[in-house]
Write an enzyme that holds these catalytic residues in place. Structure first.
Site, short mmCIF file in Angstrom:
data_model
loop_
_atom_site.label_atom_id
_atom_site.label_comp_id
_atom_site.label_asym_id
_atom_site.label_seq_id
_atom_site.Cartn_x
_atom_site.Cartn_y
_atom_site.Cartn_z
N ASP A 1 0.95 -1.35 0.05
CA ASP A 1 0.04 -0.01 0.07
C ASP A 1 1.04 1.19 -0.05
O ASP A 1 1.96 1.16 0.51
CB ASP A 1 -0.83 -0.01 1.35
N ASP B 1 1.59 4.52 2.23
CA ASP B 1 1.37 5.09 3.30
C ASP B 1 0.56 6.32 3.36
O ASP B 1 0.44 6.91 2.49
CB ASP B 1 2.70 5.27 4.06
#
Length: 275
Positions: A216, A218
């Protein structure tokens, strides 16, 4: 220990500390019980064949993912591997990307580390006695890193040579302000388990290489999104098979050489003998 697996030219086994999603990678795994001066590892090590070599695997969070990052017995995990004859450790981990360029599916092989954790057992040399200061300027094994970045990368993964791993306490994710701070400090990926894991490996004179799979972006990278546990698990599950393929190639190519990491405590007076 019961029946062992053949290895070419008496090559020492390779240790892998990773997520429980990687448990099924080993061929013919056999459980090995090891107790250490620091208690038991996260799970009994599993020994089997992977990438054509003798490999010992420990799921750092336990097989059922029961240990949060701050409660992992990093010292026992690494001591157990060393007691089984392992001097080379690969440590795949799920991380967040701290720059826009590092999206999900990037595999970063970091060369630096920033430790923002606290309250964890950060050293095996914490008793009263000879004080042991181990060099840690370059926290990752140069041989392991070179082997990892030279490995063929299965699509859709992409390989990134170098970067700084920022390790936060967890188990919560970062605020946007913390994420932006971590990027300003020079961090490129952020995780929760890279420390004290790397430092303890160096104290035990073991070669340690991290393969950081970005799951992902952040919180500070994209103001419109936020990191979620479910999202991280979903991204890891989508890429775990590809990561396993990459790991197998790294294991197959990783040389059993007299690396500088194995001499990290040479000339130091240790309070006890290493296994």
């Amino acid at each position: 220990m019961s029946a062992s697996h053949p290895t070419p030219a008496a090559e020492s086994p390779i240790g892998i500390i990773g997520g429980s999603g990687l448990y099924s990678l080993l061929d013919d795994p056999q459980e090995v019980e090891v107790e250490t001066p620091f208690g038991f590892p996260s799970e009994h090590p599993q020994r089997g064949t992977f990438g054509g070599k003798d490999v010992v695997f420990i799921p750092r969070h336990g097989a059922d993912h029961r240990f949060p990052p701050a409660r992992i017995n990093y010292r026992a995990n690494l001591w157990a591997l060393r007691a089984l004859g392992i001097r080379r450790v690969l440590a795949p981990a799920a991380v967040g990307g701290l720059t826009p360029e590092l999206g999900p599916g990037s595999v970063v092989v970091p060369d630096q580390l920033i430790d923002h954790t606290w309250g964890r057992a950060h050293t095996v040399y914490d008793g009263v006695g000879p004080v042991v200061h181990v060099g840690f300027a370059d926290p990752y094994c140069p041989t392991g890193r070179a082997t990892a970045v030279a490995a063929p990368v299965p699509e859709p993964l992409t390989m990134v040579d170098g970067g700084t791993m920022v390790v936060i306490q967890g188990p919560r994710f970062s605020t946007r302000a913390e994420s932006r701070r971590n990027a300003r400090e020079g961090g490129t990926v952020v995780g929760m388990t890279g420390a004290p894991e790397a430092g303890i490996a160096r104290e035990l004179a073991m070669c340690f290489t991290t393969l950081a799979l970005v799951t992902d972006s952040d919180a500070g990278v994209d103001a419109t999104t936020a990191v979620s546990h479910a999202g991280v698990l979903e991204a890891f599950a989508q890429n775990v098979e590809h990561l396993g393929t990459l790991l197998a190639d790294v294991v197959s190519a990783l040389p059993d050489t007299d690396c500088t990491c194995r001499h990290a405590v040479d000339g130091l007076t240790l309070p006890f003998e290493l296994p």
